[in-house]
Scaffold this motif. Structure first.
Motif, mmCIF file in Angstrom:
data_model
loop_
_atom_site.group_PDB
_atom_site.id
_atom_site.type_symbol
_atom_site.label_atom_id
_atom_site.label_comp_id
_atom_site.label_asym_id
_atom_site.label_seq_id
_atom_site.Cartn_x
_atom_site.Cartn_y
_atom_site.Cartn_z
ATOM 1 N N PRO A 26 0.802 -1.235 0.000
ATOM 2 C CA PRO A 26 0.000 0.000 0.000
ATOM 3 C C PRO A 26 0.829 1.277 0.000
ATOM 4 C CG PRO A 26 -0.787 -1.542 1.662
ATOM 5 C CD PRO A 26 0.466 -2.120 1.097
ATOM 6 N N HIS A 27 1.958 1.300 0.721
ATOM 7 C CA HIS A 27 2.740 2.525 0.756
ATOM 8 C C HIS A 27 3.464 2.773 -0.568
ATOM 9 C CE1 HIS A 27 5.700 -0.469 2.105
ATOM 10 N NE2 HIS A 27 6.618 0.331 1.605
ATOM 11 N N LYS A 48 2.195 2.024 -3.473
ATOM 12 C CA LYS A 48 1.135 2.560 -4.323
ATOM 13 C C LYS A 48 0.927 4.044 -4.033
ATOM 14 C CE LYS A 48 -3.772 2.080 -5.247
ATOM 15 N NZ LYS A 48 -5.025 1.452 -4.810
ATOM 16 N N GLU A 49 0.936 4.427 -2.768
ATOM 17 C CA GLU A 49 0.749 5.830 -2.392
ATOM 18 C C GLU A 49 1.906 6.693 -2.882
ATOM 19 O OE1 GLU A 49 -1.969 7.268 -0.831
ATOM 20 O OE2 GLU A 49 -2.858 5.315 -1.228
ATOM 21 N N ILE A 50 3.120 6.191 -2.797
ATOM 22 C CA ILE A 50 4.280 6.929 -3.301
ATOM 23 C C ILE A 50 4.180 7.102 -4.815
ATOM 24 C CG2 ILE A 50 6.785 6.839 -3.640
ATOM 25 C CD1 ILE A 50 6.986 5.536 -0.865
ATOM 26 N N ILE A 66 1.422 7.172 -6.598
ATOM 27 C CA ILE A 66 0.376 8.169 -6.857
ATOM 28 C C ILE A 66 0.935 9.575 -6.661
ATOM 29 C CG2 ILE A 66 -1.809 9.108 -5.975
ATOM 30 C CD1 ILE A 66 -2.658 6.196 -5.422
ATOM 31 N N GLY A 67 1.678 9.780 -5.591
ATOM 32 C CA GLY A 67 2.289 11.087 -5.335
ATOM 33 C C GLY A 67 3.278 11.468 -6.422
ATOM 34 N N TYR A 95 -0.710 17.550 0.753
ATOM 35 C CA TYR A 95 -0.588 16.172 1.225
ATOM 36 C C TYR A 95 -0.127 16.105 2.676
ATOM 37 C CZ TYR A 95 -1.435 14.053 -3.336
ATOM 38 O OH TYR A 95 -2.004 13.631 -4.501
ATOM 39 N N LYS A 142 -3.095 16.874 4.899
ATOM 40 C CA LYS A 142 -4.017 15.749 4.970
ATOM 41 C C LYS A 142 -3.380 14.513 5.612
ATOM 42 C CE LYS A 142 -6.894 16.844 1.004
ATOM 43 N NZ LYS A 142 -7.406 16.311 -0.275
ATOM 44 N N GLN A 171 -0.951 12.659 4.491
ATOM 45 C CA GLN A 171 -0.652 11.625 3.505
ATOM 46 C C GLN A 171 0.841 11.721 3.165
ATOM 47 O OE1 GLN A 171 -3.427 12.584 0.383
ATOM 48 N NE2 GLN A 171 -5.032 11.335 1.305
ATOM 49 N N TYR A 209 3.143 9.493 2.496
ATOM 50 C CA TYR A 209 3.709 8.711 1.388
ATOM 51 C C TYR A 209 3.478 9.412 0.047
ATOM 52 C CZ TYR A 209 4.676 4.921 4.589
ATOM 53 O OH TYR A 209 5.179 4.169 5.623
ATOM 54 N N ARG A 210 2.315 10.008 -0.112
ATOM 55 C CA ARG A 210 2.076 10.777 -1.337
ATOM 56 C C ARG A 210 2.976 12.005 -1.375
ATOM 57 N NH1 ARG A 210 -4.287 10.464 -3.030
ATOM 58 N NH2 ARG A 210 -4.424 8.204 -2.970
#
Length: 95
Positions: free
Chosen positions: A3-4, A6-8, A10-11, A66, A69, A71, A73-74
């Motif tokens: 999951p992390h 994926k977040e990176i 996306i960022g 980010y 919020k 977030q 990792y993003r």
């Protein structure tokens, strides 16, 4: 995919898109030429790196959104996009 990661990712994508959007907005508001002619002039006059750097200002806004919020990792992905932009600028300066 974790999951992390994926977040990176996306960022990173958002950061690259923000950089392109920032460059486009700068050209749209401050250039008398259209986008294609401005990029050709930037290549000819060796200020393409400056255009990319001005476009990266939008990354700063996205980064702090980010962080606000929570977030992180993003936000890391946006920092990676900024580092990529810096490497592209470095490459264009020594090309």
């Amino acid at each position: 995919m974790k999951p992390h990661v994926k977040e990176i990712l996306i960022g990173l994508i958002i950061g690259l898109l923000a950089n392109v959007a920032g460059t486009y907005l700068y050209i749209f508001f401050f250039s008398d030429l259209d986008i294609e002619d401005t990029i050709k002039a930037a290549l000819a006059n060796d200020f393409l790196g400056s255009l990319i750097a001005l476009g990266a200002i939008l990354n700063l806004i996205v980064f702090f959104i980010y962080l606000k919020k929570n977030q992180v990792y993003r936000a890391r992905g946006v920092v990676m996009a900024t580092v990529i932009a810096a490497l592209v600028i470095l490459y264009t300066k020594f090309l």
